[in-house]
Enzyme design. Structure first.
Site, PDB file in Angstrom:
ATOM      1  N   ASP A   1       5.549  -7.557  11.964  1.00 18.04           N
ATOM      2  CA  ASP A   1       6.189  -6.914  10.813  1.00 18.04           C
ATOM      3  C   ASP A   1       6.970  -5.699  11.301  1.00 18.04           C
ATOM      4  OD1 ASP A   1       6.880  -6.700   8.159  1.00 18.04           O
ATOM      5  OD2 ASP A   1       5.065  -5.651   7.551  1.00 18.04           O
TER       6      ASP A   1
ATOM      7  N   ALA B   1       0.841  -1.209   0.000  1.00 22.30           N
ATOM      8  CA  ALA B   1       0.000   0.000   0.000  1.00 22.30           C
ATOM      9  C   ALA B   1       0.866   1.245   0.000  1.00 22.30           C
ATOM     10  CB  ALA B   1      -0.910  -0.010   1.228  1.00 22.30           C
TER      11      ALA B   1
END
Length: 536
Positions: A289, A138
């Site tokens: 992450d 994104a």
């Protein structure tokens, strides 16, 4: 069509590898001499380079960038381990964290309007067309809501799903091939690992899931000075659009700025370790992450540093059983009780039951003892990993697919700690937290809560027992109750009574009410349990 798409994708991967001459990087690996000779006979050696002026690091970065999100994420993981990479390659791969080329801003705005079902000007009083940052899945735009809040708007890249599905298909093919031809590969469970990764990457494409993860993580650290998670504005969140509070901080790997504001680097590194253990053991819900593009440091109080986490698209959790085994392993490891570590691996099924305990203990000691009581800067994790792989191969140790996300996160955390404060003593920092967690697990309050949870299941157990007895007796309603029915009823009464006795005893003793009138619920449970056992 799917087969054709997969074949075309494979040719594209090969074309990119050839164009950026990635075989030059492979040549630097310790390959057998015959493979090196074979390389010079390959026909692509005659093909022109894309740009002879590009460094090897730039070639690798651009190749991963061209190949899409799965390859970019691989580069992001590598970028956090500067200790395992040449500096020029590590510097280039860092750009994959938040500086991937953006897609067309007009396309981004159209997607936002189609997801929200209204014009951008109806929601935002200001919207920056040029993206703030762009990553593998994104890109984000700065904006201001009509109500005045400064926010960022995250938009999923269009057209990702077909590319991801083709790459995942090839990963499955390679995993199946590896399991068929290699006994060592079977120990790694590559098919299960790829299946877990497939779920993870597709979950990351759903920004509503990321919003829910961020909200949960924010609640978990709501009153903490360790970690801040931005607020989610749910009214404007959709599957491909996420709107959240804009944060202001220093990227965690911006060492110059952190030094200029006199950040307490030792405390920052220690708090990173504490955040990891808190997420894994207290909450069983961890940000998986944690590369530098997703982690910032607040500028408010550098002497009392606080982390800021964004991008919660990938989170992990552990079952109570995995939590327990992991905690016991770490606890024994910190105590240098290698025999206990070996026994726990056997008990949990991580190594075969027939493994010789003494030999396995000696192998673990050989790997772990040299790195104890050393700061991160003095530990060669490359050598440690090689020894661990050798040990795993020798003792048929199986990779646990459910722990892959945790291992990835631990690599990220350790890599960040090495950058922030190389003198960090990982063991001295982690051991007190783990000891505190183990004490809390065995505290009277926790035991009481567990007993109450068990009690909540009693009506369900009783109902199931009653239904089972009724079903078993239906064909013989006209006959006298057979002996087995009486035996089943006695067994059920004794089971329920035993649970009541145990729960009542735990509540009474742990709450310290055994001789107090305030302990009447515990006494009622004890008396009821004794009655049911006697009746049974």
């Amino acid at each position: 069509m799917k087969l054709l798409a997969a074949v075309l994708r494979l040719f594209r991967i090969l074309r990119v590898a050839i164009r950026f001459r990635l075989d030059d990087l492979i040549l630097e690996l310790p390959l057998p001499w015959w493979l090196r000779l074979l390389r010079f006979g390959m026909p692509w050696r005659a093909f022109p380079r894309r740009n002879r002026q590009l460094s090897r690091g730039a070639c690798l970065r651009l190749a991963l960038q061209d190949l899409g999100p799965i390859f970019i994420k691989f580069g992001q993981i590598l970028s956090t381990r500067r200790d395992l990479l040449p500096e020029d390659i590590a510097d280039e791969l860092m750009r994959l964290q938040d500086r991937v080329p953006p897609f067309d801003p007009q396309q981004s705005m159209q997607l936002i309007e189609s997801q929200l079902g209204m014009k951008i000007t109806s929601v935002f009083s200001r919207f920056d067309v040029e993206p703030m940052a762009s990553a593998s899945v994104a890109q984000v735009h700065a904006a201001r809501l009509k109500t005045g809040e400064e926010v960022v708007v995250k938009v999923v890249r269009p057209g990702l799903r077909p590319i991801i599905s083709q790459d995942i298909a090839w990963l499955f093919i390679l995993a199946r091939l590896a399991e068929r031809v290699s006994a060592d590969a079977r120990l790694l469970h590559p098919i299960d690992v790829v299946a877990d990764y497939e779920k993870t990457i597709y979950d990351e494409l759903d920004l509503l899931r990321e919003a829910a993860n961020a909200s949960q993580l924010r609640r978990n650290f709501e009153d903490s000075n360790l970690l801040y998670v931005p607020q989610i504005y749910w009214d404007w969140c959709r599957p491909k659009v996420l709107v959240m509070e804009r944060i202001y901080g220093v990227q965690v790997n911006d060492m110059a700025t952190l030094a200029d504001q006199r950040t307490d680097m030792k405390l920052l590194a220690e708090r990173g370790v504490e955040i990891f253990f808190t997420q894994v053991f207290r909450d069983s819900f961890f940000h998986a992450d944690m590369h530098p593009g997703n982690i910032f440091v607040s500028t408010v109080s550098p002497w009392d540093p606080r982390y800021i986490a964004i991008d919660c698209g990938i989170v992990g959790s552990l079952t109570p059983e995995d939590q327990d085994y992991l905690a016991r392993n770490l606890f024994a490891f910190f105590k240098r009780d290698y025999r206990r570590v070996a026994q726990l691996h056997i008990d949990s099924g991580w190594v075969p039951a027939e493994t010789k305990l003494n030999e396995f203990e000696a192998a673990i000691r050989t790997v772990c003892e040299p790195i104890f009581e050393k700061p991160l800067k003095d530990i060669s994790f490359g050598q440690v990993l090689m020894r661990l792989f050798q040990t795993a191969r020798r003792f048929n140790m199986e990779v646990q697919p459910q722990l892959v996300l945790l291992q990835k996160t631990l690599l990220n955390i350790e890599g960040l700690g090495r950058q922030l404060y190389p003198d960090l003593d990982l063991w001295a920092t982690a051991q007190p937290y783990l000891e505190r967690w183990m004490r809390q697990r065995m505290s009277p309050r926790t035991l009481l809560a567990n007993a109450q949870t068990q009690l909540e299941q009693l009506p369900h157990i009783v109902g199931m027992t009653r239904d089972l007895l009724e079903r078993m007796s239906q064909p013989h309603r006209h006959d006298p109750p057979p002996p087995w029915r009486r035996t089943s009823e006695e067994m059920a009464l004794r089971v329920v009574g035993g649970i009541l006795v145990a729960a009542g005893a735990v509540m009474a003793v742990t709450a310290g009410t055994i001789s107090s009138l305030e302990g009447w619920p515990a006494w009622v449970m004890l008396a009821s349990g004794v009655y049911l056992v006697a009746r049974g």
